[in-house]
Write a protein that holds these residues in place. Structure first.
Motif, short mmCIF file in Angstrom:
data_model
loop_
_atom_site.label_atom_id
_atom_site.label_comp_id
_atom_site.label_asym_id
_atom_site.label_seq_id
_atom_site.Cartn_x
_atom_site.Cartn_y
_atom_site.Cartn_z
N SER A 1 96.09 33.61 2.95
CA SER A 1 95.76 34.60 3.96
C SER A 1 95.02 35.76 3.32
CB SER A 1 97.04 35.12 4.63
OG SER A 1 96.75 36.26 5.42
N PRO A 2 94.05 36.35 4.03
CA PRO A 2 93.39 37.53 3.48
C PRO A 2 94.32 38.72 3.35
CG PRO A 2 92.74 37.17 5.77
CD PRO A 2 93.51 35.95 5.33
N THR A 3 95.40 38.71 4.09
CA THR A 3 96.43 39.75 3.93
C THR A 3 97.43 39.26 2.90
OG1 THR A 3 96.18 40.37 6.25
CG2 THR A 3 98.14 41.15 5.12
N SER A 4 97.41 39.88 1.74
CA SER A 4 98.17 39.33 0.62
C SER A 4 99.68 39.51 0.79
CB SER A 4 97.72 39.98 -0.69
OG SER A 4 97.84 41.40 -0.61
N LEU A 5 100.13 40.72 1.10
CA LEU A 5 101.56 40.98 1.17
C LEU A 5 101.98 41.19 2.62
CD1 LEU A 5 102.04 43.38 -1.85
CD2 LEU A 5 102.28 40.92 -1.76
N ARG A 6 103.13 40.62 2.98
CA ARG A 6 103.63 40.73 4.35
C ARG A 6 104.98 41.43 4.38
NH1 ARG A 6 105.09 36.20 6.45
NH2 ARG A 6 104.67 36.79 8.59
N PHE A 7 105.37 42.08 3.32
CA PHE A 7 106.63 42.78 3.29
C PHE A 7 106.33 44.27 3.16
CE2 PHE A 7 107.35 44.30 -1.06
CZ PHE A 7 106.25 43.77 -1.70
N PRO A 8 107.28 45.17 3.31
CA PRO A 8 108.68 44.83 3.60
C PRO A 8 108.95 44.73 5.10
CG PRO A 8 108.49 47.16 3.13
CD PRO A 8 107.10 46.59 2.98
N TYR A 9 109.93 43.92 5.41
CA TYR A 9 110.47 43.80 6.75
C TYR A 9 111.99 43.78 6.63
CZ TYR A 9 105.86 42.38 8.51
OH TYR A 9 104.54 42.33 8.84
N PHE A 10 112.66 43.99 7.75
CA PHE A 10 114.12 43.92 7.76
C PHE A 10 114.53 43.20 9.04
CE2 PHE A 10 118.51 45.02 7.93
CZ PHE A 10 118.88 45.29 6.60
N ALA A 11 115.17 42.06 8.90
CA ALA A 11 115.55 41.25 10.06
C ALA A 11 116.67 41.94 10.84
CB ALA A 11 116.00 39.87 9.60
N GLU A 12 116.49 41.99 12.15
CA GLU A 12 117.50 42.58 13.02
C GLU A 12 118.08 41.57 13.99
OE1 GLU A 12 115.76 45.98 14.84
OE2 GLU A 12 115.32 46.97 12.94
N THR A 13 117.49 40.37 14.06
CA THR A 13 118.01 39.31 14.92
C THR A 13 118.07 38.02 14.10
OG1 THR A 13 115.85 38.54 15.71
CG2 THR A 13 116.87 40.39 16.89
N PRO A 14 118.90 37.06 14.53
CA PRO A 14 119.06 35.82 13.77
C PRO A 14 117.86 34.88 13.82
CG PRO A 14 120.98 36.24 15.16
CD PRO A 14 119.90 37.17 15.60
N SER A 15 116.82 35.24 14.55
CA SER A 15 115.68 34.34 14.67
C SER A 15 114.90 34.22 13.36
CB SER A 15 114.75 34.81 15.78
OG SER A 15 114.25 36.11 15.49
N THR A 16 114.96 35.24 12.51
CA THR A 16 114.21 35.25 11.26
C THR A 16 114.93 36.12 10.25
OG1 THR A 16 112.12 35.04 12.48
CG2 THR A 16 111.98 35.73 10.18
N VAL A 17 114.95 35.66 9.00
CA VAL A 17 115.44 36.48 7.89
C VAL A 17 114.34 36.52 6.85
CG1 VAL A 17 117.21 36.75 6.12
CG2 VAL A 17 117.83 35.82 8.35
N PHE A 18 114.09 37.68 6.30
CA PHE A 18 112.98 37.84 5.37
C PHE A 18 113.46 37.75 3.92
CE2 PHE A 18 111.72 39.96 9.27
CZ PHE A 18 110.50 39.37 9.50
N ASN A 19 112.65 37.11 3.10
CA ASN A 19 112.94 36.97 1.69
C ASN A 19 111.93 37.81 0.91
OD1 ASN A 19 113.75 36.04 -0.85
ND2 ASN A 19 112.30 34.35 -0.79
N ALA A 20 112.40 38.76 0.15
CA ALA A 20 111.50 39.66 -0.56
C ALA A 20 111.83 39.65 -2.05
CB ALA A 20 111.60 41.07 0.01
N PHE A 21 111.48 38.56 -2.72
CA PHE A 21 111.52 38.44 -4.17
C PHE A 21 112.92 38.39 -4.78
CE2 PHE A 21 107.69 40.78 -2.94
CZ PHE A 21 106.75 39.82 -3.28
N THR A 22 113.95 38.48 -3.97
CA THR A 22 115.32 38.33 -4.47
C THR A 22 116.23 37.99 -3.30
OG1 THR A 22 117.25 39.52 -5.36
CG2 THR A 22 115.54 40.87 -4.32
N VAL A 23 117.17 37.10 -3.54
CA VAL A 23 118.10 36.71 -2.49
C VAL A 23 118.99 37.88 -2.06
CG1 VAL A 23 119.89 35.93 -4.10
CG2 VAL A 23 119.75 34.91 -1.82
N THR A 24 119.11 38.89 -2.92
CA THR A 24 119.91 40.07 -2.57
C THR A 24 119.39 40.71 -1.30
OG1 THR A 24 120.41 40.44 -4.91
CG2 THR A 24 120.81 42.27 -3.40
#
Length: 399
Positions: free
Chosen positions: A245-268
């Motif tokens: 994608s021409p947009t390199s980074l898509r973070f940060p985000y914070f999931a507020e519903t169970p439909s999606t959980v975001f992974n940002a370089f660490t499982v923590t």
């Protein structure tokens, strides 16, 4: 037991074959489809004389009220669902030329049926049938620990100086090879998670054998048919980068519903989001040292590169040009100091290099999200190098 059959217009042939066989054996399944396939659903139901329902996009949409008659039958008889649709081939990142079927695109339907009480699923694609039991989804865990303190335990060497006995009766989240400490600590964590694809794919059997049986286990949904564990809670994980994608980074985000959980370089980061959805407050990090004494990393096809924490220095645009993460890695035996709470954690193992600089940005966003919504996310790690979260003294938490 009630049989449910989820169908799609794109896979009409699969549905037709399965239904004819099922009906010839005396079955009378209930047909399900999403609103986009309503015409196909109605035609199929009329042809075979079967009852049918349209599934909402999520369990708590108002349209879900139309499923009440189905809910009563499931409560009375139990149910299993067959997904009659071809999966999207999922090419593993770290297992060469291995493809597994993935039904991630139909996760919304799985959520709706799971909310109705379905736990047994069949994913049918031609002659192949993949069966899976899904005891939990994050939907079932919303506000499970509302207002209760929880600890997310990293695997850093600081755990050697931490009195882990204090966490025995706490709500605890562990990850990856945390189970190597269970015997010494005298208990297992209540929750366990993994998001690192290298770890899942290369060390599958170790995790299947080593993880505590009773803990609830979070892992990416596309590995549902690969990682066989009890008390599974597969989650839809969106990764940090959108490759190509021409947009390199898509973070940060914070999931507020169970439909999606975001992974940002660490499982923590992933576990923080899950703990927040479970209502945990405060959320306390322990063992998140955020520092790795790595002297060198290896790059596929390019030998070794002598650099400390190599990957955080790579420009984002270079990562985008790569088709997959994991094109560089480090060997546990080559570390210049302790990287985890036990040497057995990394001995004879390889890892994707930590991306501490980018992870720091994601932790900062977690803090900002917590301040906005009144959730305390703090770091009680002894000697931590993580600066974006407020630090608290570990021992003071029991005074």
């Amino acid at each position: 037991m009630l049989k449910l059959a989820y169908v799609t217009a794109a896979d009409a042939e699969i549905a037709d074959t399965w239904l004819q066989r099922n009906l010839s054996e005396g079955g009378k399944p209930v047909l399900l489809a999403e609103a986009a396939d309503l015409g196909f659903l109605e035609a199929l139901a009329q042809r075979f004389g079967l009852q049918h329902f349209v599934l909402p996009g999520a369990p708590h949409w108002p349209e879900a009220l139309s499923l009440r008659p189905l809910l009563a039958r499931i409560n009375d008889r139990g149910a299993e669902a067959a997904f009659l649709c071809a999966p999207v081939p999922f090419g593993m990142v770290f297992r060469s030329n291995e493809i597994v079927p993935s039904w991630v695109e139909h996760f919304g339907a799985v959520r709706v049926l799971h909310e109705l009480g379905v736990r047994n699923f069949e994913f049918v694609a031609g002659d192949a049938t993949h069966r899976a039991q899904i005891p939990y989804l994050v939907d079932n865990l919303i506000d499970r620990h509302k207002g209760q303190r929880a600890f997310i335990v990293g695997n850093g060497p600081s755990l050697r100086q931490t009195d882990m006995s204090l966490l025995k009766d706490e709500i605890t989240f562990g990850s990856n090879r945390c189970f190597l400490g269970y015997e010494d600590w005298g208990y297992a964590f209540k929750y366990w998670g993994i998001s690192d694809r290298l770890q899942i794919e290369m060390y599958q059997e170790e995790y299947e054998q080593g993880i505590d049986r009773d803990s609830i286990k979070f892992f990416p949904f596309e590995y549902l048919n690969f990682l066989r564990v009890t008390n599974a809670c597969p989650i839809p994980v969106v990764s940090d980068l959108r490759f190509g994608s021409p947009t390199s980074l898509r973070f940060p985000y914070f999931a507020e519903t169970p439909s999606t959980v975001f992974n940002a370089f660490t499982v923590t980061i992933t576990l923080i989001q899950i703990a927040a959805m479970m209502g945990c407050n405060p959320i306390v990090l322990v063992g998140v040292d955020h520092s790795y004494p790595i002297a060198r990393a290896k790059r596929r096809g390019q030998g070794e590169a002598a650099a400390i924490n190599l990957t955080p220095l790579v420009p984002p645009e270079d990562l985008v040009r790569q088709s997959k993460l994991g094109w560089d890695f480090w060997e546990g035996n080559a570390a210049t100091g302790a990287t985890h709470f036990t040497n057995a954690y990394s001995s004879n193992k390889v890892f994707v290099p930590p991306r501490t600089a980018w992870a720091e940005t994601a932790f900062e966003y977690c803090r900002l999200w917590g301040e906005r919504y009144g959730v305390q996310i703090v770091n009680a790690t002894i000697g931590t190098h993580l600066t974006s979260l407020r630090r608290v003294d570990f021992n003071s938490l029991w005074r």
